[in-house]
Scaffold this active site. Structure first.
Site, PDB file in Angstrom:
ATOM      1  N   THR A 144      18.905  -2.701   0.894  1.00  0.00           N
ATOM      2  CA  THR A 144      17.909  -1.070   0.669  1.00  0.00           C
ATOM      3  C   THR A 144      18.039  -0.036   0.991  1.00  0.00           C
ATOM      4  O   THR A 144      18.459  -0.533   2.293  1.00  0.00           O
ATOM      5  CB  THR A 144      16.586  -2.670   0.663  1.00  0.00           C
ATOM      6  OG1 THR A 144      15.471  -1.310   0.412  1.00  0.00           O
ATOM      7  CG2 THR A 144      15.851  -2.814   2.444  1.00  0.00           C
ATOM      8  N   ASP A 147      15.224  -9.043  -4.698  1.00  0.00           N
ATOM      9  CA  ASP A 147      14.275  -8.182  -6.022  1.00  0.00           C
ATOM     10  C   ASP A 147      12.889  -8.888  -6.143  1.00  0.00           C
ATOM     11  O   ASP A 147      13.171 -10.201  -5.689  1.00  0.00           O
ATOM     12  CB  ASP A 147      14.871  -9.048  -7.395  1.00  0.00           C
ATOM     13  CG  ASP A 147      14.851  -7.385  -7.705  1.00  0.00           C
ATOM     14  OD1 ASP A 147      14.638  -6.326  -7.760  1.00  0.00           O
ATOM     15  OD2 ASP A 147      14.917  -7.942  -9.577  1.00  0.00           O
ATOM     16  N   SER A 148      12.464  -8.329  -6.756  1.00  0.00           N
ATOM     17  CA  SER A 148      10.707  -8.635  -6.287  1.00  0.00           C
ATOM     18  C   SER A 148       9.690  -7.774  -6.977  1.00  0.00           C
ATOM     19  O   SER A 148      10.190  -6.590  -7.885  1.00  0.00           O
ATOM     20  CB  SER A 148      10.258  -9.134  -5.007  1.00  0.00           C
ATOM     21  OG  SER A 148      10.609  -7.556  -4.159  1.00  0.00           O
ATOM     22  N   HIS A 197       4.847 -13.165  -0.963  1.00  0.00           N
ATOM     23  CA  HIS A 197       6.112 -13.845  -1.848  1.00  0.00           C
ATOM     24  C   HIS A 197       7.297 -12.973  -1.255  1.00  0.00           C
ATOM     25  O   HIS A 197       8.038 -14.196  -0.705  1.00  0.00           O
ATOM     26  CB  HIS A 197       5.807 -12.633  -3.174  1.00  0.00           C
ATOM     27  CG  HIS A 197       5.735 -11.325  -3.509  1.00  0.00           C
ATOM     28  ND1 HIS A 197       5.345 -10.600  -2.529  1.00  0.00           N
ATOM     29  CD2 HIS A 197       7.152 -10.720  -3.788  1.00  0.00           C
ATOM     30  CE1 HIS A 197       5.100  -9.636  -2.867  1.00  0.00           C
ATOM     31  NE2 HIS A 197       6.485  -8.901  -3.176  1.00  0.00           N
TER      32      HIS A 197
END
Length: 199
Positions: free
Chosen positions: A8, A72-73, A183
């Site tokens: 990222t 990935d969210s 999460h």
């Protein structure tokens, strides 16, 4: 010190990963994509969070010849049939425009009563090692979308997402508090055991 590349360029995400990793894995230096300016962007062509996380981890590991972690969210809203989902970061058209993405979601939910504003954040974290070993772990946080943004912490949709059992949005949480329930925190804690064994 062992190195792992986080796939990222988002400084908020790098800080979040560093905090979470520091709690569970010692002696690991986290590098971001900005440390590899020649690395080409990875196209997220997968049809799920897991597929996109694996795509990114594989390509970054192949380019750097280092272990790579990718996540990935996204936000899945019940009243929008699970959208924005894998398109969360570019929901309003421009990748990473948090304010525009939030505005679009709120506009889409304008006529939706609060009882029908259920949503969840979903995250998949993939680890790919240069020897081909791969691991995927996931996390989920359920909550609801509030009518207007609250708080300036976090990033993405945090200011409009209120987790179940809390009165605050994620945008009003302190960093450590969010890490405990998020999460991404769940998925990363799940993969730290694999990191300890494999790195």
């Amino acid at each position: 010190m062992k190195q792992v590349v986080l796939a990222t360029r988002n400084p908020g995400k790098i800080k979040e990963f560093e905090r979470l990793l520091a709690e569970h894995v010692s002696g690991v230096q986290v590098l971001g994509l900005n440390d590899f300016p020649n690395l080409p962007d990875v196209e997220e062509t997968g049809d799920s969070f897991e597929a996109n996380a694996l795509l990114k981890a594989r390509e970054v590991s192949a380019f750097t010849n280092l272990p790579a972690l990718a996540d990935d969210s996204g936000l899945c809203i019940d009243a929008l049939n699970g959208d924005p989902g894998i398109f969360s970061a570019r929901w309003a058209g421009v990748h990473g425009d948090d304010l525009a993405n939030i505005a679009k979601v709120l506009q889409q939910l304008e006529q939706t009563p609060s009882a029908q504003r259920g949503a969840h954040f979903q995250c998949a974290v993939a680890l790919h090692l240069p020897n081909g070993t791969e691991v995927i772990r996931t996390g989920q946080l359920k909550g609801e979308i509030v009518p207007e943004p609250r708080g300036h912490a976090g990033f993405g949709y945090d200011p409009i997402f209120k987790p179940i059992g809390f009165d605050l949005t994620l945008g009003e949480f302190g960093a450590g508090e969010k890490d405990r329930i998020s999460h991404r925190g769940q998925a990363l804690r799940a993969i730290t055991e694999d990191l300890t064994k494999l790195l």
